[in-house]
Design a protein around this motif. Sequence first.
Motif, PDB file in Angstrom:
ATOM      1  N   TRP A   1      -9.394  26.172  60.408  1.00 26.04           N
ATOM      2  CA  TRP A   1      -8.287  25.248  60.154  1.00 26.04           C
ATOM      3  C   TRP A   1      -8.100  24.317  61.349  1.00 26.04           C
TER       4      TRP A   1
ATOM      5  N   ALA B   1      -4.518  21.636  58.201  1.00 29.79           N
ATOM      6  CA  ALA B   1      -3.151  22.158  58.158  1.00 29.79           C
ATOM      7  C   ALA B   1      -2.203  21.107  58.733  1.00 29.79           C
TER       8      ALA B   1
ATOM      9  N   GLY C   1      -3.383  22.374  53.677  1.00 33.11           N
ATOM     10  CA  GLY C   1      -2.318  23.363  53.696  1.00 33.11           C
ATOM     11  C   GLY C   1      -1.282  22.967  54.735  1.00 33.11           C
TER      12      GLY C   1
ATOM     13  N   ASP D   1       1.990  30.090  49.150  1.00 27.60           N
ATOM     14  CA  ASP D   1       0.600  30.206  49.588  1.00 27.60           C
ATOM     15  C   ASP D   1       0.049  28.919  50.197  1.00 27.60           C
TER      16      ASP D   1
ATOM     17  N   LYS E   1      -0.662  28.150  55.745  1.00 24.55           N
ATOM     18  CA  LYS E   1      -1.963  28.651  56.181  1.00 24.55           C
ATOM     19  C   LYS E   1      -2.023  28.958  57.674  1.00 24.55           C
TER      20      LYS E   1
END
Length: 232
Positions: free
Chosen positions: A103, A152, A190, A217, A220
């Motif tokens: 990420w 992210a 995310g 969800d 992240k």
Amino acid sequence: MKLGTNFGPFGLKPVKEIIDEIKELGFDAIDFSLGRDYGVTEENEKEFFTDIKEYCAQKGLWISQAHAPFGTPNFEPEGFLSEEVFLRSVTAIRRASYVGAPWLVFHPWLRNVHENETYIYNEEERKIAFETDYKFFKRLEPYFKQYGVNCAIENLAAIDGVTGIHKPSFCSCSKDLKELLDALNDDIFGVCFDAGHANLMPAGSESTTEFINNLGDKLKVLHLHDNFGWVT
């Protein structure tokens, strides 16, 4: 749970020296800082960052995430959407792939006002921010996919140039982040939830519990830092 830390508190020491310190302090993971260029170029960056990845593995440290450079040439959307920032971002994505970070955390655009300038956040400003961030991340989408890195987007807070107090801005609440992710419509995007940034919001704003529950969800990456609700 694995607990990690960013390079920030360790200054500009050599990378492997920082990694050694992180290991000695008992951390399990690293949030790798890509705000520094580390003195490497595109010609030798793959070798450099792959070596760092292997060194961390030898130390038993997981590079759980990386942080893209932030800050723009000016305070307007044109600066955030400039070719300079785009190319810098693509470089960060590429380097995140070499260092093995799944990420890569990005700050969304928000208007940082000048000193002695009052920050005004309204529906028009929200629309500008949404369109700016959507264009920015959508343009980067092919590069995230090419290099196998996920994005992210971090919650932020704006600073009023007169009072110095943080105020809500685009992506400072879960509603904005969900709207942006829905528009981007791809699982490579995310949210990075920064609890310290959330704590800067004024009383009566969305609670940390509400923020996390609303994201579900889509959450992240997690950043934890402490503050008194008035300084980052």
